[in-house]
Write a protein that holds these residues in place. Structure first.
Motif, PDB file in Angstrom:
ATOM      1  N   SER A 123       0.829  -1.213   0.000  1.00  0.00           N
ATOM      2  CA  SER A 123       0.000   0.000   0.000  1.00  0.00           C
ATOM      3  C   SER A 123       0.862   1.261   0.000  1.00  0.00           C
ATOM      4  O   SER A 123       0.582   2.233  -0.712  1.00  0.00           O
ATOM      5  CB  SER A 123      -0.939   0.004   1.210  1.00  0.00           C
ATOM      6  OG  SER A 123      -1.789  -1.116   1.192  1.00  0.00           O
ATOM      7  N   ILE A 124       1.924   1.223   0.825  1.00  0.00           N
ATOM      8  CA  ILE A 124       2.798   2.399   0.892  1.00  0.00           C
ATOM      9  C   ILE A 124       3.483   2.636  -0.448  1.00  0.00           C
ATOM     10  O   ILE A 124       3.546   3.771  -0.956  1.00  0.00           O
ATOM     11  CB  ILE A 124       3.839   2.225   2.008  1.00  0.00           C
ATOM     12  CG1 ILE A 124       3.137   2.166   3.376  1.00  0.00           C
ATOM     13  CG2 ILE A 124       4.840   3.376   1.983  1.00  0.00           C
ATOM     14  CD1 ILE A 124       4.076   1.895   4.524  1.00  0.00           C
ATOM     15  N   THR A 125       4.004   1.589  -1.054  1.00  0.00           N
ATOM     16  CA  THR A 125       4.714   1.731  -2.333  1.00  0.00           C
ATOM     17  C   THR A 125       3.789   2.253  -3.423  1.00  0.00           C
ATOM     18  O   THR A 125       4.146   3.151  -4.198  1.00  0.00           O
ATOM     19  CB  THR A 125       5.315   0.381  -2.751  1.00  0.00           C
ATOM     20  OG1 THR A 125       6.189  -0.094  -1.725  1.00  0.00           O
ATOM     21  CG2 THR A 125       6.085   0.518  -4.055  1.00  0.00           C
ATOM     22  N   ILE A 126       2.577   1.697  -3.488  1.00  0.00           N
ATOM     23  CA  ILE A 126       1.623   2.147  -4.507  1.00  0.00           C
ATOM     24  C   ILE A 126       1.241   3.609  -4.283  1.00  0.00           C
ATOM     25  O   ILE A 126       1.181   4.413  -5.227  1.00  0.00           O
ATOM     26  CB  ILE A 126       0.372   1.248  -4.495  1.00  0.00           C
ATOM     27  CG1 ILE A 126       0.746  -0.167  -4.946  1.00  0.00           C
ATOM     28  CG2 ILE A 126      -0.715   1.823  -5.390  1.00  0.00           C
ATOM     29  CD1 ILE A 126      -0.386  -1.176  -4.795  1.00  0.00           C
ATOM     30  N   ALA A 127       1.004   3.993  -3.024  1.00  0.00           N
ATOM     31  CA  ALA A 127       0.604   5.367  -2.721  1.00  0.00           C
ATOM     32  C   ALA A 127       1.711   6.359  -3.055  1.00  0.00           C
ATOM     33  O   ALA A 127       1.467   7.414  -3.658  1.00  0.00           O
ATOM     34  CB  ALA A 127       0.214   5.479  -1.249  1.00  0.00           C
ATOM     35  N   VAL A 128       2.948   6.032  -2.673  1.00  0.00           N
ATOM     36  CA  VAL A 128       4.064   6.948  -2.930  1.00  0.00           C
ATOM     37  C   VAL A 128       4.330   7.076  -4.416  1.00  0.00           C
ATOM     38  O   VAL A 128       4.554   8.179  -4.942  1.00  0.00           O
ATOM     39  CB  VAL A 128       5.326   6.467  -2.183  1.00  0.00           C
ATOM     40  CG1 VAL A 128       6.534   7.298  -2.584  1.00  0.00           C
ATOM     41  CG2 VAL A 128       5.110   6.523  -0.682  1.00  0.00           C
ATOM     42  N   CYS A 129       4.279   5.957  -5.122  1.00  0.00           N
ATOM     43  CA  CYS A 129       4.504   6.003  -6.579  1.00  0.00           C
ATOM     44  C   CYS A 129       3.415   6.824  -7.264  1.00  0.00           C
ATOM     45  O   CYS A 129       3.701   7.619  -8.167  1.00  0.00           O
ATOM     46  CB  CYS A 129       4.536   4.581  -7.130  1.00  0.00           C
ATOM     47  SG  CYS A 129       4.798   4.499  -8.912  1.00  0.00           S
ATOM     48  N   ALA A 130       2.178   6.659  -6.830  1.00  0.00           N
ATOM     49  CA  ALA A 130       1.077   7.433  -7.423  1.00  0.00           C
ATOM     50  C   ALA A 130       1.241   8.922  -7.145  1.00  0.00           C
ATOM     51  O   ALA A 130       1.019   9.770  -8.024  1.00  0.00           O
ATOM     52  CB  ALA A 130      -0.255   6.929  -6.870  1.00  0.00           C
ATOM     53  N   ALA A 131       1.630   9.256  -5.902  1.00  0.00           N
ATOM     54  CA  ALA A 131       1.815  10.669  -5.561  1.00  0.00           C
ATOM     55  C   ALA A 131       2.920  11.294  -6.403  1.00  0.00           C
ATOM     56  O   ALA A 131       2.765  12.402  -6.926  1.00  0.00           O
ATOM     57  CB  ALA A 131       2.131  10.800  -4.074  1.00  0.00           C
ATOM     58  N   GLY A 132       4.044  10.587  -6.549  1.00  0.00           N
ATOM     59  CA  GLY A 132       5.136  11.117  -7.366  1.00  0.00           C
ATOM     60  C   GLY A 132       4.744  11.286  -8.810  1.00  0.00           C
ATOM     61  O   GLY A 132       5.095  12.280  -9.461  1.00  0.00           O
ATOM     62  N   THR A 133       3.979  10.317  -9.332  1.00  0.00           N
ATOM     63  CA  THR A 133       3.560  10.391 -10.738  1.00  0.00           C
ATOM     64  C   THR A 133       2.623  11.567 -10.973  1.00  0.00           C
ATOM     65  O   THR A 133       2.821  12.374 -11.894  1.00  0.00           O
ATOM     66  CB  THR A 133       2.861   9.081 -11.148  1.00  0.00           C
ATOM     67  OG1 THR A 133       3.746   7.985 -10.921  1.00  0.00           O
ATOM     68  CG2 THR A 133       2.463   9.131 -12.614  1.00  0.00           C
ATOM     69  N   LEU A 134       1.586  11.681 -10.161  1.00  0.00           N
ATOM     70  CA  LEU A 134       0.617  12.760 -10.348  1.00  0.00           C
ATOM     71  C   LEU A 134       1.246  14.124 -10.059  1.00  0.00           C
ATOM     72  O   LEU A 134       0.868  15.128 -10.670  1.00  0.00           O
ATOM     73  CB  LEU A 134      -0.598  12.535  -9.456  1.00  0.00           C
ATOM     74  CG  LEU A 134      -1.422  11.281  -9.770  1.00  0.00           C
ATOM     75  CD1 LEU A 134      -2.654  11.216  -8.888  1.00  0.00           C
ATOM     76  CD2 LEU A 134      -1.829  11.239 -11.232  1.00  0.00           C
TER      77      LEU A 134
END
Length: 418
Positions: A123-134
């Motif tokens: 969950s943490i990895t997906i959330a951080v990657c999404a935040a960086g992408t957006l």
């Protein structure tokens, strides 16, 4: 009384805002790697470490994703991320890298279990990657598509946790947190870009206003030239015809008419010169307002202290010339960051102090008496200002202390003595 607000220094304006925004958003990109450490911490406390190969692949993918986010931010500052309805290659690569990181996180990292305390690494990895992408995409996309895009990682997080057997309520809570993190990251970047866009538009508006002012002045000159020259030429033509007819009859009044034609021509020439030069007697209050505008436009902090003194028109005009030429010299022949203009009346004399820092002698711009500032052929340099002030009983003094230059003009007040 102090009027005017300090203008931004040379580090301000559009360039300053853009530099600040660039540094801020470039700093945002490495934060993605910092937040990945939370996933590592969660993994070390609750789960089995992944294989070396899997962890290495995930690390390489995360680093590649960060590099592509940095490239997207860099491109988004100066170019649109969507060109003719198609995403730029760097945008496609960034989204693809985010997908790769998400897939590897699901394949490499262990599933969450009800016994785990806190958030799981996936969950943490997906959330951080999404935040960086957006956050990277926010440099070129609006907040509405970014909000819709933030729902995707949130949905993936909720589904993965529910499939792993975690409660629906906790899964929805974590998914909502993922959505908020991605949206906050994107919104922060979008807000910074919006501020930069507003500043750019203001700068463009000022440039357009300047061009419109030039166009308006050209139209004024053209209109005045039409009126002055048309009227003068019509009068000259009529009187020339009259003088020619009188001359043919041997009438002595022909010479008088030709004299009037000459006077008309001289007056018309004087009026044309006035129109072309846009001549008007300078007004002290107007020149002070213009000085504030010019200095602020040059990035120089300006402060005007004091009221316009009650002087005869010729003295006001002399002071106005001092302000005009002094400010021109500050802008053209110094590296000033601040300029103070002070008006006061003491001991029967009105004084105007113009003080600036950043005196620069590198361009050789010095007046005939060694003080910074040009001496022009029409007498509007330091020497020309002294002549103007002397004509109204005033004086002009210049002093320099370090990098500060002071221009002091003084004229006697009506009924007083200097």
């Amino acid at each position: 009384m102090t009027t005017g607000r300090p203008a931004p220094t040379l580090a301000g304006g559009v360039r300053g805002v853009e530099l600040y925004t660039r540094i801020t958003l470039y700093t945002f990109v490495p934060l993605e790697g910092f937040f990945y450490l939370y996933a590592v911490a969660a993994l070390s406390q609750n789960g089995t470490p992944p294989s070396v190969g899997g962890a290495g692949a995930l690390l390489v993918a995360a680093l590649g994703h960060m590099a592509l986010c940095f490239a997207t931010v860099h491109v988004g500052f100066s170019q649109p991320l969507v060109l003719r309805g198609r995403w730029r290659p760097v945008v496609v690569a960034t989204v693809a890298a985010a997908v790769v990181v998400t897939v590897l996180a699901l394949l490499v990292l262990p599933q969450a279990s009800p016994e785990w305390i806190g958030l799981d690494p996936r969950s943490i990895t997906i959330a951080v990657c999404a935040a960086g992408t957006l956050g990277a995409l926010a440099t070129g996309f609006g907040i509405k598509p970014l909000t819709v895009a933030a729902l995707v990682p949130a949905a993936i997080t909720a589904i993965v946790r529910i499939v792993a057997g975690l409660s629906v309520s906790s899964s929805i809570t974590v998914a909502f947190g993922t959505f908020l993190l991605a949206l906050f990251w994107a919104g922060t970047v979008r807000l910074s870009m919006w501020v930069l866009e507003v500043v750019r538009e203001l700068e463009e508006s000022r440039a357009v206003a300047g061009r419109l002012a030039v166009a308006e002045e050209r139209l004024r000159i053209a209109r005045d030239m039409h009126d002055v020259v048309g009227r003068a030429l019509s009068a000259v033509a009529v009187k020339s015809d009259l003088s020619a007819a009188l001359a043919r009859r041997g009438d002595t009044r022909a010479a008088d008419e030709m004299d009037q034609v000459r006077v008309l021509a001289q007056e018309s020439l004087r009026e044309v010169r006035g129109v072309v030069a846009g001549y008007r007697a300078p007004d002290l209050a107007t020149e002070l307002a213009g000085a504030r505008s010019v200095l602020r436009a040059a990035g120089i902090a300006v402060r005007v202290v004091g009221d316009v003194p009650a002087l005869v028109p010729s003295q006001q005009e002399a002071f106005a010339w001092v302000v005009r030429e002094g400010v021109t010299n500050v802008v053209r022949h110094s590296r000033a960051r601040e300029c103070d203009i002070r008006l006061d009346v003491t001991d029967g004399a009105a004084r105007l102090h113009l003080v600036n820092d950043g005196v620069d002698d590198r361009d050789g711009g010095r007046s005939d008496d060694g003080t910074p500032g040009p001496t022009t052929s029409d007498g509007t340099g330091i020497a020309g200002l002294r002549e103007r002030l002397a004509a109204v009983g005033g004086t002009l003094d210049t002093t320099r202390s370090g990098d500060r230059f002071t221009l002091l003009a003084s004229v006697p007040t009506p009924g007083g003595r200097p």
